[in-house]
Design a protein around this motif. Structure first.
Motif, PDB file in Angstrom:
ATOM      1  N   ASN A 112       0.879  -1.175   0.000  1.00 35.80           N
ATOM      2  CA  ASN A 112       0.000   0.000   0.000  1.00 35.80           C
ATOM      3  C   ASN A 112       0.913   1.220   0.000  1.00 35.80           C
ATOM      4  O   ASN A 112       1.954   1.227   0.671  1.00 35.80           O
ATOM      5  CB  ASN A 112      -0.849   0.036   1.278  1.00 35.80           C
ATOM      6  CG  ASN A 112      -1.732  -1.194   1.399  1.00 35.80           C
ATOM      7  OD1 ASN A 112      -2.429  -1.549   0.448  1.00 35.80           O
ATOM      8  ND2 ASN A 112      -1.696  -1.841   2.549  1.00 35.80           N
ATOM      9  N   LEU A 113       0.512   2.246  -0.744  1.00 27.87           N
ATOM     10  CA  LEU A 113       1.305   3.485  -0.767  1.00 27.87           C
ATOM     11  C   LEU A 113       0.468   4.612  -0.209  1.00 27.87           C
ATOM     12  O   LEU A 113      -0.700   4.781  -0.583  1.00 27.87           O
ATOM     13  CB  LEU A 113       1.721   3.832  -2.199  1.00 27.87           C
ATOM     14  CG  LEU A 113       2.631   2.836  -2.924  1.00 27.87           C
ATOM     15  CD1 LEU A 113       2.930   3.331  -4.343  1.00 27.87           C
ATOM     16  CD2 LEU A 113       3.938   2.629  -2.156  1.00 27.87           C
ATOM     17  N   LEU A 114       1.068   5.384   0.673  1.00 28.81           N
ATOM     18  CA  LEU A 114       0.399   6.573   1.210  1.00 28.81           C
ATOM     19  C   LEU A 114       1.279   7.782   0.887  1.00 28.81           C
ATOM     20  O   LEU A 114       2.448   7.834   1.299  1.00 28.81           O
ATOM     21  CB  LEU A 114       0.228   6.429   2.734  1.00 28.81           C
ATOM     22  CG  LEU A 114      -0.209   7.685   3.496  1.00 28.81           C
ATOM     23  CD1 LEU A 114      -1.579   8.184   3.026  1.00 28.81           C
ATOM     24  CD2 LEU A 114      -0.254   7.395   5.016  1.00 28.81           C
ATOM     25  N   PHE A 115       0.736   8.722   0.108  1.00 33.94           N
ATOM     26  CA  PHE A 115       1.461   9.953  -0.231  1.00 33.94           C
ATOM     27  C   PHE A 115       0.929  11.068   0.663  1.00 33.94           C
ATOM     28  O   PHE A 115      -0.290  11.249   0.763  1.00 33.94           O
ATOM     29  CB  PHE A 115       1.228  10.324  -1.698  1.00 33.94           C
ATOM     30  CG  PHE A 115       1.817   9.328  -2.657  1.00 33.94           C
ATOM     31  CD1 PHE A 115       3.144   9.420  -3.050  1.00 33.94           C
ATOM     32  CD2 PHE A 115       1.045   8.282  -3.162  1.00 33.94           C
ATOM     33  CE1 PHE A 115       3.698   8.497  -3.935  1.00 33.94           C
ATOM     34  CE2 PHE A 115       1.591   7.354  -4.047  1.00 33.94           C
ATOM     35  CZ  PHE A 115       2.914   7.466  -4.437  1.00 33.94           C
ATOM     36  N   VAL A 116       1.837  11.812   1.272  1.00 29.32           N
ATOM     37  CA  VAL A 116       1.412  12.931   2.124  1.00 29.32           C
ATOM     38  C   VAL A 116       2.164  14.171   1.663  1.00 29.32           C
ATOM     39  O   VAL A 116       3.394  14.247   1.772  1.00 29.32           O
ATOM     40  CB  VAL A 116       1.720  12.639   3.618  1.00 29.32           C
ATOM     41  CG1 VAL A 116       1.218  13.793   4.481  1.00 29.32           C
ATOM     42  CG2 VAL A 116       1.093  11.325   4.064  1.00 29.32           C
ATOM     43  N   GLY A 117       1.414  15.148   1.115  1.00 30.28           N
ATOM     44  CA  GLY A 117       2.075  16.335   0.557  1.00 30.28           C
ATOM     45  C   GLY A 117       1.478  17.616   1.090  1.00 30.28           C
ATOM     46  O   GLY A 117       0.292  17.688   1.417  1.00 30.28           O
ATOM     47  N   GLY A 118       2.324  18.636   1.167  1.00 33.51           N
ATOM     48  CA  GLY A 118       1.842  19.951   1.588  1.00 33.51           C
ATOM     49  C   GLY A 118       2.537  21.037   0.805  1.00 33.51           C
ATOM     50  O   GLY A 118       3.713  20.904   0.451  1.00 33.51           O
ATOM     51  N   GLY A 119       1.798  22.107   0.476  1.00 33.90           N
ATOM     52  CA  GLY A 119       2.391  23.260  -0.207  1.00 33.90           C
ATOM     53  C   GLY A 119       3.039  22.860  -1.516  1.00 33.90           C
ATOM     54  O   GLY A 119       2.564  21.962  -2.226  1.00 33.90           O
ATOM     55  N   ILE A 120       4.181  23.469  -1.829  1.00 37.73           N
ATOM     56  CA  ILE A 120       4.884  23.177  -3.089  1.00 37.73           C
ATOM     57  C   ILE A 120       5.494  21.763  -3.041  1.00 37.73           C
ATOM     58  O   ILE A 120       5.879  21.209  -4.074  1.00 37.73           O
ATOM     59  CB  ILE A 120       5.955  24.259  -3.413  1.00 37.73           C
ATOM     60  CG1 ILE A 120       6.586  24.071  -4.802  1.00 37.73           C
ATOM     61  CG2 ILE A 120       7.036  24.309  -2.351  1.00 37.73           C
ATOM     62  CD1 ILE A 120       5.636  24.196  -5.966  1.00 37.73           C
ATOM     63  N   GLY A 121       5.505  21.140  -1.869  1.00 31.53           N
ATOM     64  CA  GLY A 121       5.977  19.749  -1.732  1.00 31.53           C
ATOM     65  C   GLY A 121       5.201  18.797  -2.632  1.00 31.53           C
ATOM     66  O   GLY A 121       5.698  17.731  -2.999  1.00 31.53           O
ATOM     67  N   ILE A 122       4.009  19.179  -3.022  1.00 30.63           N
ATOM     68  CA  ILE A 122       3.210  18.306  -3.905  1.00 30.63           C
ATOM     69  C   ILE A 122       3.924  18.117  -5.243  1.00 30.63           C
ATOM     70  O   ILE A 122       3.782  17.074  -5.888  1.00 30.63           O
ATOM     71  CB  ILE A 122       1.770  18.855  -4.121  1.00 30.63           C
ATOM     72  CG1 ILE A 122       0.854  17.822  -4.800  1.00 30.63           C
ATOM     73  CG2 ILE A 122       1.769  20.152  -4.896  1.00 30.63           C
ATOM     74  CD1 ILE A 122       0.525  16.611  -3.989  1.00 30.63           C
ATOM     75  N   ALA A 123       4.742  19.117  -5.653  1.00 30.13           N
ATOM     76  CA  ALA A 123       5.465  18.981  -6.925  1.00 30.13           C
ATOM     77  C   ALA A 123       6.402  17.774  -6.871  1.00 30.13           C
ATOM     78  O   ALA A 123       6.569  17.062  -7.859  1.00 30.13           O
ATOM     79  CB  ALA A 123       6.263  20.255  -7.218  1.00 30.13           C
ATOM     80  N   ALA A 124       7.010  17.549  -5.700  1.00 28.77           N
ATOM     81  CA  ALA A 124       7.971  16.440  -5.574  1.00 28.77           C
ATOM     82  C   ALA A 124       7.279  15.092  -5.489  1.00 28.77           C
ATOM     83  O   ALA A 124       7.892  14.071  -5.786  1.00 28.77           O
ATOM     84  CB  ALA A 124       8.853  16.653  -4.347  1.00 28.77           C
TER      85      ALA A 124
END
Ligand SMILES: Cc1cc2nc3c(=O)[nH]c(=O)nc-3n(C[C@H](O)[C@H](O)[C@H](O)COP(=O)(O)OP(=O)(O)OC[C@H]3O[C@@H](n4cnc5c(N)ncnc54)[C@H](O)[C@@H]3O)c2cc1C
Ligand code: FES
Length: 274
Positions: A112-124
Motif C-alpha cells: 500500500n502506498l500513502l502519499f502525504v504532501g503539503g504546499g509546493i511539496g506536492i510537486a515532488a
C-alpha cells in the motif's frame, strides 16, 4: 543517457498558473537527440538556467512514464523563480541533469502506498504518484493526502479526476476553508491522525514544509510506522548538483548525489536541524 555536465536549451511549451505564486511549466528540449536520451526517474531533479539571471534546482514533476516534456511546478521565491514566472511560452531556458537518486519503487512493489504532501511539496510527489498510477497493478491501495494553506493554494485540480479514476483515494485539506470548499479543513498532520492509516505493508512518501514533515513524522511514529517505512526528499541549497561543490554537504552525505530521496531511518542519523 544525456550528458549531465552540459546544459541543454529548452523551449517553454506551456505555462499553467496553479496558484497565485506557483506555475507549472512544460519544457521541450530543442535538440531531438538530447530529447530522446534525456531520461529520469521519479525523485530526481534538474538544474534550470534563466539566461542572464542564474540557475535554480527543481524536481521533475512528471514521471518517466509521461516524459514527452520536462515538467516543473515552480513557486516564486526569489531571483531565478521570479524571472521564470516572467517568461512566456516560446522563451528559451537551459536544463542540465538529471541528478540525484530516486524513489526505490522496486522495494515498494506489492505494498500500500500513502502519499502525504503539503504546499509546493506536492510537486515532488506528483511524479511518484503518477508513476505508481501508471504501474497501478504493482501496488495495493494508493492514498493521497494533500493540503494547502487555503483552497486557493491547492495545485493540480485538473489532475484529480484522473488520479481518482485510477483508484487513488484522494483526501484534500486546507488549513482554512472557504465558501464552497467541500473537503477537509485542518493541518495535514491532524487529518493524518484522523485517517489512522494502517502501518501494515505500507510505505509513506511525504514532502512538504519542514513544520509539516516534523508533525507528519510524529503522527506516523505514534501510529507505529517504522522509520524505514517513511520516505521523503530533502531540500538543501544546491549549486553544482553533482557532488563537487560541497554546498549541500551534511556530514558524510551530499544531498545532491546521495539524495535527495532518503528514508526516515537515514535522516534520523543526521544532525537535529534536518
Ligand atoms: C532537490 C530540490 C528540488 C526542488 N524542487 C523544487 C520544485 O519542484 N519547485 C519549486 O518551486 N522549488 C523547488 N526547489 C526549491 C528551489 O530550488 C528554490 O526555491 C530556488 O532555488 C529559489 O531560487 P531563487 O533564485 O528564485 O531564490 P533565491 O533568490 O536564491 O532565494 C530566495 C529565498 O529562498 C531561499 N531558498 C533558496 N533555495 C532554497 C532551498 N532549496 N531551500 C530553502 N530555501 C531556499 C533563500 O535563502 C532566500 O531566502 C527545490 C530545491 C531542491 C534542492
Ligand atoms: S550541490 Fe554541489 S555538492 Fe551538492
Amino acid at each position: 543517457m544525456s550528458n549531465i555536465y552540459i546544459p541543454h536549451k529548452a523551449r517553454i511549451a506551456s505555462i499553467k498558473q496553479e496558484t497565485a505564486d506557483i506555475k507549472s511549466f512544460q519544457f521541450e528540449l530543442l535538440d531531438p537527440e538530447v530529447r530522446k536520451n534525456f531520461k529520469w526517474k521519479s525523485g530526481q531533479f534538474l538544474i534550470l538556467s534563466v539566461f542572464g539571471v542564474g540557475e535554480a534546482t527543481f524536481t521533475f514533476a512528471n514521471p518517466q512514464t509521461r516524459s514527452e516534456y520536462v515538467e516543473c511546478s515552480i513557486k516564486k521565491t526569489g531571483l531565478v523563480t521570479e524571472a521564470l514566472h516572467d517568461l512566456e511560452v516560446g522563451d528559451i531556458v537551459a536544463i542540465r541533469g538529471p541528478y540525484g537518486n530516486w524513489f526505490p519503487f522496486e522495494k515498494f512493489k506489492g505494498q500500500n502506498l500513502l502519499f502525504v504532501g503539503g504546499g509546493i511539496g506536492i510537486a515532488a510527489i506528483r511524479s511518484p504518484i503518477e508513476y505508481s498510477l501508471d504501474t497501478r497493478n504493482d501496488f495495493k491501495d494508493i492514498t493521497i493526502l494533500y493540503g494547502g494553506r487555503s483552497p486557493l493554494d491547492i495545485c493540480y485540480f485538473d489532475k484529480f479526476d484522473e488520479w481518482q479514476g485510477k483508484k487513488a483515494n484522494l483526501v484534500l485539506t486546507a488549513d482554512k476553508g472557504s465558501e464552497g470548499w467541500k473537503h477537509k479543513v485542518g493541518f495535514v498532520p491532524a487529518v493524518l491522525k484522523e485517517m489512522k492509516p494502517s502501518r501494515d505493508n505500507c510505505t509513506v512518501i511525504t514532502c512538504g514544509p519542514p513544520i509539516m514533515i516534523k508533525f507528519v513524522l510524529k503522527e506516523l511514529t505514534d501510529l507505529g510506522f517504522a522509520p524505514e517505512q517513511i520516505v521523503t526528499t530533502l531540500e538543501m541549497k544546491m549549486k553544482c548538483g553533482l557532488g563537487k561543490c560541497g554546498r549541500c554537504n551534511i556530514q558524510q552525505l551530499y544531498v545532491c548525489k546521495d539524495g535527495p530521496v532518503f528514508d526516515y531511518a537515514e535522516i534520523k542519523k543526521l544532525p537535529d536541524e534536518f
